[in-house]
Scaffold this active site. Structure first.
Site, PDB file in Angstrom:
ATOM      1  N   GLN A  94       0.505  -1.474   0.485  1.00  0.00           N
ATOM      2  CA  GLN A  94       0.199   0.369   0.079  1.00  0.00           C
ATOM      3  C   GLN A  94       1.135   1.432  -0.305  1.00  0.00           C
ATOM      4  O   GLN A  94       1.614   1.272   0.917  1.00  0.00           O
ATOM      5  CB  GLN A  94      -0.837  -0.235   1.439  1.00  0.00           C
ATOM      6  CG  GLN A  94      -1.798   1.234   0.593  1.00  0.00           C
ATOM      7  CD  GLN A  94      -2.859   1.224   2.404  1.00  0.00           C
ATOM      8  OE1 GLN A  94      -2.744   0.381   3.122  1.00  0.00           O
ATOM      9  NE2 GLN A  94      -3.661   2.181   1.977  1.00  0.00           N
ATOM     10  N   HIS A 100      -8.528   1.421  -1.365  1.00  0.00           N
ATOM     11  CA  HIS A 100      -8.952   1.190  -2.709  1.00  0.00           C
ATOM     12  C   HIS A 100      -8.396   0.001  -2.513  1.00  0.00           C
ATOM     13  O   HIS A 100      -7.464  -0.911  -2.252  1.00  0.00           O
ATOM     14  CB  HIS A 100      -8.273   1.905  -3.296  1.00  0.00           C
ATOM     15  CG  HIS A 100      -6.933   2.125  -3.523  1.00  0.00           C
ATOM     16  ND1 HIS A 100      -6.383   2.781  -1.980  1.00  0.00           N
ATOM     17  CD2 HIS A 100      -5.695   1.671  -3.955  1.00  0.00           C
ATOM     18  CE1 HIS A 100      -4.649   2.452  -2.414  1.00  0.00           C
ATOM     19  NE2 HIS A 100      -4.889   1.934  -3.172  1.00  0.00           N
ATOM     20  N   HIS A 102      -7.641  -2.583  -6.265  1.00  0.00           N
ATOM     21  CA  HIS A 102      -7.656  -2.262  -7.642  1.00  0.00           C
ATOM     22  C   HIS A 102      -8.598  -3.605  -8.310  1.00  0.00           C
ATOM     23  O   HIS A 102      -8.460  -4.817  -7.933  1.00  0.00           O
ATOM     24  CB  HIS A 102      -6.249  -2.949  -7.634  1.00  0.00           C
ATOM     25  CG  HIS A 102      -4.868  -2.150  -6.674  1.00  0.00           C
ATOM     26  ND1 HIS A 102      -4.220  -1.104  -7.408  1.00  0.00           N
ATOM     27  CD2 HIS A 102      -4.563  -2.118  -5.326  1.00  0.00           C
ATOM     28  CE1 HIS A 102      -3.100  -0.377  -6.195  1.00  0.00           C
ATOM     29  NE2 HIS A 102      -3.938  -1.212  -5.533  1.00  0.00           N
TER      30      HIS A 102
HETATM   31  P1  AMP Z   1      -1.855   1.334  -3.466  1.00  0.00           P
HETATM   32  O1  AMP Z   1      -0.286   0.469  -3.609  1.00  0.00           O
HETATM   33  O2  AMP Z   1      -2.135  -0.141  -3.589  1.00  0.00           O
HETATM   34  O3  AMP Z   1      -1.748   2.057  -2.098  1.00  0.00           O
HETATM   35  O4  AMP Z   1      -2.055   1.320  -4.383  1.00  0.00           O
HETATM   36  C1  AMP Z   1      -2.019   2.865  -5.061  1.00  0.00           C
HETATM   37  C2  AMP Z   1      -1.907   3.429  -6.834  1.00  0.00           C
HETATM   38  O5  AMP Z   1      -2.294   4.478  -6.644  1.00  0.00           O
HETATM   39  C3  AMP Z   1      -0.745   2.674  -7.130  1.00  0.00           C
HETATM   40  O6  AMP Z   1      -1.524   1.701  -8.687  1.00  0.00           O
HETATM   41  C4  AMP Z   1      -0.448   4.097  -8.722  1.00  0.00           C
HETATM   42  O7  AMP Z   1      -0.523   3.706  -9.293  1.00  0.00           O
HETATM   43  C5  AMP Z   1      -1.723   4.982  -8.121  1.00  0.00           C
HETATM   44  N1  AMP Z   1      -2.037   5.940  -8.035  1.00  0.00           N
HETATM   45  C6  AMP Z   1      -1.023   7.307  -7.505  1.00  0.00           C
HETATM   46  N2  AMP Z   1      -1.253   8.581  -7.861  1.00  0.00           N
HETATM   47  C7  AMP Z   1      -2.721   8.676  -8.524  1.00  0.00           C
HETATM   48  C8  AMP Z   1      -3.015   9.276  -9.115  1.00  0.00           C
HETATM   49  N3  AMP Z   1      -3.022  10.746  -9.360  1.00  0.00           N
HETATM   50  N4  AMP Z   1      -4.378   9.000  -9.954  1.00  0.00           N
HETATM   51  C9  AMP Z   1      -4.563   8.250 -10.524  1.00  0.00           C
HETATM   52  N5  AMP Z   1      -3.427   6.600  -9.766  1.00  0.00           N
HETATM   53  C10 AMP Z   1      -2.592   6.922  -8.942  1.00  0.00           C
END
Ligand code: AMP
Ligand code: ZN
Length: 114
Positions: A94, A100, A102
C-alpha cells in the site's frame, strides 16, 4: 481528509480519468497501470486502510465490490476474468492511505502474487 491524494481526486482538486461515481463510491483509472485494465475503486469516505474498517462500513465495502463487478460487466471483461486486490499497509504494497480496490484485467495473473 486534508492532504489525502485520493480525497483530493474525489473532490476534483486533482484530475483523474473517472470511470464511475455515485454518492458513496468513486472509481478511476490507475495512473500507472499494471495490466491492460487497471481501475481503482474506493469509498468517498476516508478510511486509511482495511485494518481501520468498522462494522458500520460493511455495507459500504459491499458497494465497492458491487461497483467493481458492475464495471467489469459494463466494460466487457467480467467473462474473461479479473482480479480485485486491496493492499493493506506498506508491507503489502500500500502506498496511498485511503482504502481502495485495484480492479485489474486483460492479462493472466500469477498465484501467489509477489
Ligand atoms: P497502493 O500502492 O495499493 O496504495 O495503490 C495506489 C495506486 O494509486 C498505485 O497503483 C498508483 O499507481 C495509483 N496512483 C497514485 N497516484 C495516482 C493518481 N494521481 N491518479 C491515479 N492513480 C494514482
Ligand atoms: Zn482520503
Amino acid at each position: 481528509m486534508d492532504g489525502c491524494l485520493f480525497c483530493r481526486i474525489i473532490k476534483g482538486e486533482i484530475p483523474c480519468s473517472k470511470v464511475y461515481e455515485d454518492e458513496e463510491v468513486f472509481a478511476f483509472h490507475d495512473i500507472s497501470p499494471q495490466a491492460p485494465v487497471h481501475i481503482l475503486v474506493l469509498p468517498k469516505k476516508h478510511i486509511p486502510d482495511l485494518s481501520e474498517m468498522k462494522e458500520e462500513d460493511c455495507g459500504l465495502m459491499g458497494k465497492l465490490v458491487w461497483a467493481a463487478s458492475s464495471i467489469a460487466r459494463e466494460k466487457g471483461f467480467a467473462g474473461s476474468g479479473f482480479r480485485l486486490v486491496v493492499n493493506t499497509k506498506e508491507s503489502a504494497g500500500q502506498s496511498v492511505f485511503h482504502v481502495h480496490m485495484h480492479l485489474m484485467s486483460g492479462r493472466n495473473f500469477h498465484w501467489p502474487p509477489g
